[in-house]
Scaffold this active site. Structure first.
Site, short mmCIF file in Angstrom:
data_model
loop_
_atom_site.label_atom_id
_atom_site.label_comp_id
_atom_site.label_asym_id
_atom_site.label_seq_id
_atom_site.Cartn_x
_atom_site.Cartn_y
_atom_site.Cartn_z
N TYR A 1 -27.80 3.04 149.01
CA TYR A 1 -28.85 2.72 149.99
C TYR A 1 -28.21 2.31 151.32
O TYR A 1 -28.61 2.81 152.38
CB TYR A 1 -29.73 1.58 149.47
CG TYR A 1 -30.62 0.99 150.55
CD1 TYR A 1 -31.79 1.64 150.94
CD2 TYR A 1 -30.29 -0.21 151.19
CE1 TYR A 1 -32.59 1.11 151.94
CE2 TYR A 1 -31.09 -0.74 152.18
CZ TYR A 1 -32.24 -0.08 152.55
OH TYR A 1 -33.03 -0.60 153.55
N SER B 1 -30.88 -1.22 159.04
CA SER B 1 -30.79 -2.35 158.12
C SER B 1 -29.51 -3.11 158.36
O SER B 1 -28.51 -2.55 158.84
CB SER B 1 -30.82 -1.85 156.67
OG SER B 1 -30.59 -2.89 155.75
#
Length: 223
Positions: free
Chosen positions: A147, A135
């Site tokens: 996250y 990501s």
């Protein structure tokens, strides 16, 4: 001989888009996710090139059984895409929910490790390819993002695994998208990346010539 790709988190979003893109170019795809109904609908859309496996990516046994079965039925495993992942319902560290963190880490981190461990013996036989979803959040610091920290792990792991796989001619790629318009978010993000954009990045890495390894694809929305 038909190339084979096993995908976790295959029932929707990036995983489903990648399954369709791979099948359109002749790959046989193993689709692994928890939702049997979604997998069946996707497989019906793809056709005979798709095989579904219902299971939870946080279970090593479930992943290994599915990967072994897919490999045995097709005679080989050319690539896996460790795509299963999720976010957390609470932002920040101080106000976060440790139990929710654990569930997310089990999926985002351990799930990707399980895919690698179960697949590597088969990939070594084909000098195959391990692809994993990272990501943009794993490349930049975001205030309090647990996250994001899981994706920093993924980026570090992918780099280390690339070195390990290089020893026997295998390849490893981390796909690092910015915001993607998927069910990951509570609201639609029509001006952001589409799952198909990320699927194109996966296929770009998989279709690179044998003498070249694309270690990372980093793609972001233009706006």
């Amino acid at each position: 001989m038909t190339r084979t790709l096993f995908i976790t988190g295959a029932s929707s979003g990036i995983g489903a888009a990648t399954a369709k893109a791979a099948a359109e170019t002749g790959w046989s795809v193993g689709l692994f996710a928890r939702s049997e109904d979604r997998l069946k609908r996707l497989a019906e859309n793809i056709g005979d090139q798709a095989t579904i496996f219902t299971g939870d990516a946080t279970s090593y046994e479930a992943q290994k059984e599915a990967i072994d079965s897919f490999t045995q039925s097709h005679g080989k495993l050319d690539a896996v895409f460790a795509n299963a992942g999720r976010g957390t319902s609470t932002a920040g560290t101080q106000k976060g929910n440790p139990e929710d963190w654990k569930e997310m880490i089990d999926l985002n981190v351990m799930g990707a490790l399980y895919t690698a461990h179960a697949a590597l013996p088969h990939l070594q036989e084909t000098k195959g390819h391990y692809v994993v979803t990272g990501s943009q959040a794993g490349r930049v610091n975001i205030s309090g993002s647990i996250y994001g920290a899981t994706k920093w792990f993924i980026h570090g792991f992918a780099g280390n695994l690339a070195q390990e796989m290089k020893e026997w001619g295998g390849r490893c790629t981390v796909i690092a998208p910015g915001m993607v318009d998927t069910a990951f978010f509570d609201e639609a993000k029509p001006d952001k990346l589409k799952p198909e954009n990320v699927a194109d990045a996966v296929m770009h890495a998989l279709n690179a010539p044998d003498h070249a390894t694309i270690r990372e694809v980093f793609l972001t929305p233009t706006h």
